[in-house]
Design a protein around this motif. Structure first.
Motif, PDB file in Angstrom:
ATOM      1  N   LYS A 123       0.928  -1.315   0.144  1.00 40.72           N
ATOM      2  CA  LYS A 123       0.037   0.151   0.065  1.00 40.72           C
ATOM      3  C   LYS A 123       0.766   1.301  -0.040  1.00 40.72           C
ATOM      4  N   LYS A 124       0.408   2.328  -0.462  1.00 45.01           N
ATOM      5  CA  LYS A 124       1.043   3.706  -0.582  1.00 45.01           C
ATOM      6  C   LYS A 124       0.761   4.315   0.694  1.00 45.01           C
ATOM      7  N   PRO A 125       1.704   4.976   1.118  1.00 41.24           N
ATOM      8  CA  PRO A 125       1.795   5.824   2.480  1.00 41.24           C
ATOM      9  C   PRO A 125       0.570   6.548   2.734  1.00 41.24           C
ATOM     10  N   PHE A 126      -0.104   7.446   1.830  1.00 43.10           N
ATOM     11  CA  PHE A 126      -1.348   7.937   2.096  1.00 43.10           C
ATOM     12  C   PHE A 126      -2.266   7.098   2.233  1.00 43.10           C
ATOM     13  N   GLU A 127      -2.509   5.798   1.476  1.00 44.76           N
ATOM     14  CA  GLU A 127      -3.296   4.774   1.808  1.00 44.76           C
ATOM     15  C   GLU A 127      -3.389   4.090   3.289  1.00 44.76           C
ATOM     16  N   ILE A 128      -2.025   3.971   3.742  1.00 40.51           N
ATOM     17  CA  ILE A 128      -1.893   3.557   4.914  1.00 40.51           C
ATOM     18  C   ILE A 128      -2.364   4.562   6.072  1.00 40.51           C
ATOM     19  N   ALA A 129      -2.156   5.699   5.875  1.00 38.81           N
ATOM     20  CA  ALA A 129      -2.522   6.948   6.573  1.00 38.81           C
ATOM     21  C   ALA A 129      -4.005   6.837   6.749  1.00 38.81           C
ATOM     22  N   ARG A 130      -4.694   6.690   5.665  1.00 38.24           N
ATOM     23  CA  ARG A 130      -6.112   6.917   5.767  1.00 38.24           C
ATOM     24  C   ARG A 130      -6.758   5.463   6.478  1.00 38.24           C
ATOM     25  N   GLU A 131      -6.097   4.390   6.198  1.00 35.27           N
ATOM     26  CA  GLU A 131      -6.516   3.152   6.929  1.00 35.27           C
ATOM     27  C   GLU A 131      -6.198   3.340   8.639  1.00 35.27           C
ATOM     28  N   THR A 132      -5.192   3.860   8.905  1.00 38.74           N
ATOM     29  CA  THR A 132      -4.726   4.463  10.277  1.00 38.74           C
ATOM     30  C   THR A 132      -5.883   4.983  11.089  1.00 38.74           C
ATOM     31  N   LEU A 133      -6.203   6.097  10.285  1.00 41.72           N
ATOM     32  CA  LEU A 133      -7.580   7.010  11.074  1.00 41.72           C
ATOM     33  C   LEU A 133      -8.656   6.093  10.994  1.00 41.72           C
ATOM     34  N   LYS A 134      -8.944   5.198  10.186  1.00 40.11           N
ATOM     35  CA  LYS A 134     -10.102   4.407  10.422  1.00 40.11           C
ATOM     36  C   LYS A 134     -10.129   3.529  11.539  1.00 40.11           C
ATOM     37  N   GLN A 135      -8.823   2.899  11.517  1.00 37.65           N
ATOM     38  CA  GLN A 135      -8.590   1.778  12.803  1.00 37.65           C
ATOM     39  C   GLN A 135      -8.638   2.754  14.100  1.00 37.65           C
ATOM     40  N   ILE A 136      -8.208   3.798  14.180  1.00 39.09           N
ATOM     41  CA  ILE A 136      -8.272   4.540  15.406  1.00 39.09           C
ATOM     42  C   ILE A 136      -9.762   4.865  15.800  1.00 39.09           C
ATOM     43  N   THR A 137     -10.552   5.116  14.921  1.00 40.26           N
ATOM     44  CA  THR A 137     -12.117   5.259  14.996  1.00 40.26           C
ATOM     45  C   THR A 137     -12.628   3.903  15.504  1.00 40.26           C
ATOM     46  N   VAL A 138     -12.625   2.900  14.739  1.00 40.70           N
ATOM     47  CA  VAL A 138     -13.193   1.865  14.839  1.00 40.70           C
ATOM     48  C   VAL A 138     -12.733   0.992  16.485  1.00 40.70           C
ATOM     49  N   ARG A 139     -11.434   1.128  16.712  1.00 39.06           N
ATOM     50  CA  ARG A 139     -10.919   0.587  17.898  1.00 39.06           C
ATOM     51  C   ARG A 139     -11.126   1.555  19.160  1.00 39.06           C
ATOM     52  N   LYS A 140     -11.946   2.560  18.890  1.00 41.56           N
ATOM     53  CA  LYS A 140     -12.325   3.684  19.625  1.00 41.56           C
ATOM     54  C   LYS A 140     -11.211   4.142  20.944  1.00 41.56           C
ATOM     55  N   LEU A 141      -9.927   4.243  20.013  1.00 34.75           N
ATOM     56  CA  LEU A 141      -8.659   4.840  20.557  1.00 34.75           C
ATOM     57  C   LEU A 141      -8.544   6.273  20.611  1.00 34.75           C
ATOM     58  N   VAL A 142      -7.958   6.938  21.648  1.00 36.98           N
ATOM     59  CA  VAL A 142      -7.556   8.378  21.774  1.00 36.98           C
ATOM     60  C   VAL A 142      -6.551   8.562  20.578  1.00 36.98           C
ATOM     61  N   PRO A 143      -6.845   9.804  19.753  1.00 36.09           N
ATOM     62  CA  PRO A 143      -6.020   9.857  18.665  1.00 36.09           C
ATOM     63  C   PRO A 143      -4.799  10.693  19.153  1.00 36.09           C
ATOM     64  N   THR A 144      -3.934   9.942  19.797  1.00 41.62           N
ATOM     65  CA  THR A 144      -2.651  10.346  20.219  1.00 41.62           C
ATOM     66  C   THR A 144      -1.518   9.942  19.152  1.00 41.62           C
ATOM     67  N   PRO A 145      -0.379  10.872  19.156  1.00 38.24           N
ATOM     68  CA  PRO A 145       0.483  10.520  18.242  1.00 38.24           C
ATOM     69  C   PRO A 145       1.043   9.063  18.523  1.00 38.24           C
ATOM     70  N   ILE A 146       1.099   8.523  19.842  1.00 35.88           N
ATOM     71  CA  ILE A 146       1.844   7.161  19.924  1.00 35.88           C
ATOM     72  C   ILE A 146       0.746   6.270  19.394  1.00 35.88           C
ATOM     73  N   ASN A 147      -0.687   6.339  19.600  1.00 38.70           N
ATOM     74  CA  ASN A 147      -1.419   5.409  19.203  1.00 38.70           C
ATOM     75  C   ASN A 147      -1.450   5.421  17.616  1.00 38.70           C
ATOM     76  N   TYR A 148      -1.443   6.712  17.060  1.00 38.85           N
ATOM     77  CA  TYR A 148      -1.141   6.834  15.494  1.00 38.85           C
ATOM     78  C   TYR A 148      -0.105   6.025  15.146  1.00 38.85           C
ATOM     79  N   GLN A 149       1.342   6.302  15.546  1.00 36.78           N
ATOM     80  CA  GLN A 149       2.400   5.583  15.083  1.00 36.78           C
ATOM     81  C   GLN A 149       2.093   3.901  15.247  1.00 36.78           C
TER      82      GLN A 149
END
Length: 515
Positions: free
Chosen positions: A4-30
């Motif tokens: 996957k391209k970086p922008f696709e991974i970034a978009r999927e990362t934001l979806k997973q943060i929402t699905v997993r109900k995680l706090v959108p912190t830099p550590i969780n995103y990384q």
């Protein structure tokens, strides 16, 4: 790794943060991004923990204080390597037996497993020893403890059976002590330079009526601005000698004029006193003659009295004339001395301004260039370093003078000199060779680099126009560059550069050729 391209991974990362109900912190995103990208997880940098450790470290010695500062600096920049280096170096300053470290004896640090003492060969350590000896004169001998530490280190390095662990520890401690000594020397240099500037400013402020001295002080201020090197200090020394010579000569002349003025005033007072006495005697004589005339009963008795009056009057007039002539002669001598002093000041101004520098461009004149060449030749012979000499000539200068006037020609010369000084290194020297020709001395510069430097100056001139009236004029030059050959004198090198410059003119101007 994912395709996957970086922008696709970034978009999927934001979806997973929402699905997993995680706090959108830099550590969780990384963490999620690395998981989706197939990148091994990276532990976060424990900056807060390391800062707490740095705060808790004792700072009983200068070495500990410095390493604590380096540790905090590395933590702020999330630099693991810097943290490691600072902590290891800090360990070298742990006081022995709980006492304070003196920078010479500390608890030895064990060598790490990957250290190879055998690599510390005798030849390598001898080079380290020479390096320390070469650096010592620049650091001075004002600190006996530092001198003692230096000698102890040199002695340990030169032992036939060298203790590698001990030498490593001593080198580590010496490096920190060396940094403090270097900082002290830099601060001393900075302070001395500040004091020197204060002296120059004070002399200039106290001599507002002496424009020649104020001009010299301004030149000294400019010459002593950083970055300083031996060449610039030589220039400061020469300018100071000019000032001292001028002050001494002018002071002697002024004292002579003051002495003549004092003698004139003393003589004037003496003559005035004599005239007062003579006038008093003359007055008394006239009163006596008047009394005799009042008592006279015949013309015969009056005649001798009139003769005395006439004689006394003539004597008084002759004395007054003699005194007046003497005072007039003294005044003429004082005027002549004053005129001579004014002439001396003008001559000293002219000699001082033209002693080594061209008054129009501020570059060295031929005399100054000869002195600079002598210094550079001495350095070349002593250090065996290259010296490149460039001779450049303004293109179409005669046409500029004929069409725009000599004032425009002077502006062109000053403009070229100003741009050249901006492009030159501090160690380079600019001199006006004559007319529209300039010489640039470039020490520690091989022929190829000298040609490149002149080409850069040409490019800079194409960006910089100068105004004559309301008209913009572009200045170009042709140049030849020669590298001083072994056993060649400077004049021969300049001749070779001149020949290359002539060929550059013939080839179309506005170019640089190597001799």
């Amino acid at each position: 790794m994912t395709d996957k391209k970086p922008f696709e991974i970034a978009r999927e990362t934001l979806k997973q943060i929402t699905v997993r109900k995680l706090v959108p912190t830099p550590i969780n995103y990384q963490a999620i991004y690395n998981e989706l990208a197939g990148v091994p997880p990276i532990q976060p940098f424990p900056a807060d923990i390391l800062r707490d450790i740095a705060q808790a470290l004792p700072t009983k010695t200068p070495g500990q204080q410095k390493q604590k500062g380096l540790l905090e600096y590395a933590v702020d920049r999330l630099n693991w390597e810097g943290v490691k280096t600072a902590l290891v170096a800090y360990g070298g300053f742990v006081p022995a037996h709980g006492g304070e470290s003196n920078g010479l004896a500390s608890v030895p640090m064990p060598l790490s497993a990957n250290t190879a003492p055998a690599a510390l060969t005798a030849d390598f350590m001898a080079q380290i020893g020479r390096l320390i000896e070469y650096a010592q004169p620049a650091l001075g001998d004002d600190d006996p403890r530092f001198v003692e530490q230096t000698q102890s280190l040199l002695k340990a390095i030169r032992q036939p059976e060298m203790d590698s662990a001990n030498v490593k520890l001593m080198l580590n401690n010496y490096g920190h002590r060396l940094s403090f000594a270097a900082e002290d020397q830099a601060e001393i240099k900075k302070t001395l330079l500040k004091l020197l500037h204060l002296v120059f400013e004070n002399i200039g402020d106290l001599s507002l009526d002496e424009q020649w001295l104020k001009g010299q002080m301004d030149a000294l201020m400019t010459a002593s601005n950083p970055p300083l090197n031996l060449r610039r200090l030589d220039d400061v020394e020469r300018r100071l000698k000019d000032v001292i010579f001028k002050q001494k000569d002018a002071k002697e002349r002024a004292m002579l004029a003051q002495e003549e003025m004092r003698q004139m005033l003393a003589t004037f007072i003496q003559r005035l006193s004599e005239m007062t006495q003579s006038t008093g005697s003359f007055h008394e004589k006239l009163l006596e003659n008047a009394r005799q005339m009042e008592q006279a009963k015949t013309i015969a008795e009056i005649a001798p009295v009139l003769k005395e009056v006439v004689g006394a009057t003539r004597s008084m007039a002759a004395q007054s004339k003699s005194t007046g002539d003497e005072l007039k002669a003294m005044r003429e001598r004082a005027d002549a001395t004053d005129a001579e002093l004014a002439k001396l000041h003008k001559e000293l101004d002219r000699v001082s301004a033209q002693a080594r520098h061209d008054p129009l461009t501020g570059a060295l004149n031929r005399k100054g260039m000869d002195e600079a060449l002598d210094r550079e030749l001495s350095n070349v012979r002593r250090k065996e370093t290259p010296l490149s000499i460039s001779l450049l000539d303004i293109d179409n200068f005669k046409k500029l003078n004929d069409t725009k006037g000599h004032a425009a020609g002077d502006q062109a010369l000053a403009h070229l000199a100003a741009v050249a000084r901006e492009c030159m290194r501090p160690q380079d020297t600019l001199a006006r060779y004559g007319g529209e020709e300039f010489v640039i001395l470039m020490p520690d510069t091989a022929l190829e680099s000298g040609v490149e430097a002149m080409t850069r100056l040409q490019r800079e001139l194409t960006k910089r126009f100068f105004l004559t009236g309301s008209e913009k004029i572009l200045i170009t030059f042709s140049a030849g560059v020669a590298q001083l050959a072994e056993n060649e004198n400077a004049l021969d090198a300049i001749k070779r550069a001149d020949q290359a410059m002539y060929l550059a003119k013939r080839a179309g101007k506005n170019r640089v050729l190597a001799a």
